[in-house]
Scaffold this active site. Sequence first.
Site, PDB file in Angstrom:
ATOM      1  N   LEU A  68      27.664 -15.357  53.295  1.00 35.31           N
ATOM      2  CA  LEU A  68      26.760 -16.611  52.818  1.00 35.31           C
ATOM      3  C   LEU A  68      25.620 -16.478  51.813  1.00 35.31           C
ATOM      4  O   LEU A  68      25.465 -17.402  51.294  1.00 35.31           O
ATOM      5  CB  LEU A  68      26.437 -17.366  54.156  1.00 35.31           C
ATOM      6  CG  LEU A  68      27.535 -17.732  55.211  1.00 35.31           C
ATOM      7  CD1 LEU A  68      26.734 -18.287  56.525  1.00 35.31           C
ATOM      8  CD2 LEU A  68      28.485 -18.734  54.687  1.00 35.31           C
ATOM      9  N   GLY A  69      25.214 -15.330  52.007  1.00 35.24           N
ATOM     10  CA  GLY A  69      23.973 -15.136  51.098  1.00 35.24           C
ATOM     11  C   GLY A  69      23.624 -13.761  51.184  1.00 35.24           C
ATOM     12  O   GLY A  69      23.798 -12.942  52.350  1.00 35.24           O
ATOM     13  N   GLY A 119      20.058 -10.965  50.351  1.00 37.24           N
ATOM     14  CA  GLY A 119      18.707 -11.131  49.422  1.00 37.24           C
ATOM     15  C   GLY A 119      18.353  -9.388  49.495  1.00 37.24           C
ATOM     16  O   GLY A 119      19.019  -8.520  49.475  1.00 37.24           O
ATOM     17  N   PHE A 173      16.255  -7.873  51.539  1.00 38.19           N
ATOM     18  CA  PHE A 173      16.109  -6.862  52.721  1.00 38.19           C
ATOM     19  C   PHE A 173      17.019  -7.651  53.667  1.00 38.19           C
ATOM     20  O   PHE A 173      16.854  -7.138  54.881  1.00 38.19           O
ATOM     21  CB  PHE A 173      14.551  -6.998  53.163  1.00 38.19           C
ATOM     22  CG  PHE A 173      13.586  -6.231  52.064  1.00 38.19           C
ATOM     23  CD1 PHE A 173      13.621  -4.846  52.083  1.00 38.19           C
ATOM     24  CD2 PHE A 173      12.814  -7.204  51.530  1.00 38.19           C
ATOM     25  CE1 PHE A 173      12.761  -4.620  51.146  1.00 38.19           C
ATOM     26  CE2 PHE A 173      11.794  -6.639  50.323  1.00 38.19           C
ATOM     27  CZ  PHE A 173      11.866  -5.273  50.395  1.00 38.19           C
ATOM     28  N   VAL A 213      23.367 -12.534  55.073  1.00 34.60           N
ATOM     29  CA  VAL A 213      23.869 -13.589  55.941  1.00 34.60           C
ATOM     30  C   VAL A 213      25.403 -13.621  55.764  1.00 34.60           C
ATOM     31  O   VAL A 213      25.896 -13.949  54.715  1.00 34.60           O
ATOM     32  CB  VAL A 213      23.493 -14.880  55.936  1.00 34.60           C
ATOM     33  CG1 VAL A 213      23.935 -15.942  56.938  1.00 34.60           C
ATOM     34  CG2 VAL A 213      21.628 -14.900  56.036  1.00 34.60           C
ATOM     35  N   ASP A 218       7.256 -21.797  56.036  1.00 36.03           N
ATOM     36  CA  ASP A 218       8.334 -21.705  54.909  1.00 36.03           C
ATOM     37  C   ASP A 218       9.442 -22.708  54.831  1.00 36.03           C
ATOM     38  O   ASP A 218      10.408 -22.657  54.787  1.00 36.03           O
ATOM     39  CB  ASP A 218       9.147 -20.360  54.666  1.00 36.03           C
ATOM     40  CG  ASP A 218       9.448 -20.146  53.556  1.00 36.03           C
ATOM     41  OD1 ASP A 218       9.215 -20.853  52.425  1.00 36.03           O
ATOM     42  OD2 ASP A 218      10.436 -19.177  53.525  1.00 36.03           O
TER      43      ASP A 218
END
Length: 324
Positions: free
Chosen positions: A80-81, A83, A85, A88, A188
């Site tokens: 799904l994603g 980054g 660090f 997902v 956030d």
Amino acid sequence: MLARIFYCCFPREFPEDKTPCQADKETRKKRRFFWRLRRKEKVVTENLVRRRVSQTLEQKNREAARNFENKDNLTELSVLGRGSFSWVTLIRNAKTSDVVTQKCVHRLVESSNAKEEIILFQLNHANVVKLLCWKRSLTVLTMYTEFCSRGTLVGVLKNLSYTETRGYFSQLMDGVEHLHLRGVVHRDIKPQNLLLTGDKTLKIADFGCACVFVRDGREIRLRGLVGSEPYVAPEVFKRATYLAPAVDLWSCGVVLFNMLTGSSPWKRAALRVKEYRMWVDEDAALYRRKEWRRIDSRSRRLLKSLLEPNPKRRMSAWKYCLPH
């Protein structure tokens, strides 16, 4: 005067080898000693309570994690994603036949995220993503959360009607109110961290920047630049301490603007940015712009109360009422 009358009627008796001044000094020393002892006992008691709460959560987590112990039962469906660090993935649990989200975070950056899993595990609300369990290894923290099939709010921002905007924003404020009542600030809030389920329920996710702002029954002020620039409140950029709940309310105001117009009001809430300076000065030319013309007067009043530069005058989540 009363003190003089008291000491005249009831004179204090001092040891023969000590003056009244010396006796008073000893009394003050004893009082200070017992006050420090009492304070130390209070700290020890609070630490014991926190340790017991932590142990209870760990026990509940161990029970829930049994469904995810066997890796052969977990099938990765898609990524799904990803980054710098964390990453997902979407997985299927053959043991329970559930489709869940698996988030993995490198333990090197876990300290900066405080205890994301502990905070999220204690939250129970319809508009907050549910953490099923977590697992720790030497290098990776793995969290299993419920799957929201419609993705993030970003995918529907430009196609929202006013009714849908009102519904989603009401859910967002309900979730934020729950966080603040539990002494948690997200820090956030943005469309990328707001998930939608199949029945159009909005859920707040990604508590990597979250922290607890209530300790010993008192609200503490926070410090540090955290969050995504377009959604960060102006007081955060001043590098001073700030009120925790007001930061989330500012971000909610920017998200509301996103839902009403499909764009952001400014790149950063700083006076050197033209759009934000026009907003602070209440420049009439700002409202003649294309994106602002889409906003009706009632929604504009709500934005003014949420995007108030002074955090002490900013609307709080439990005072919110979206105009119908």
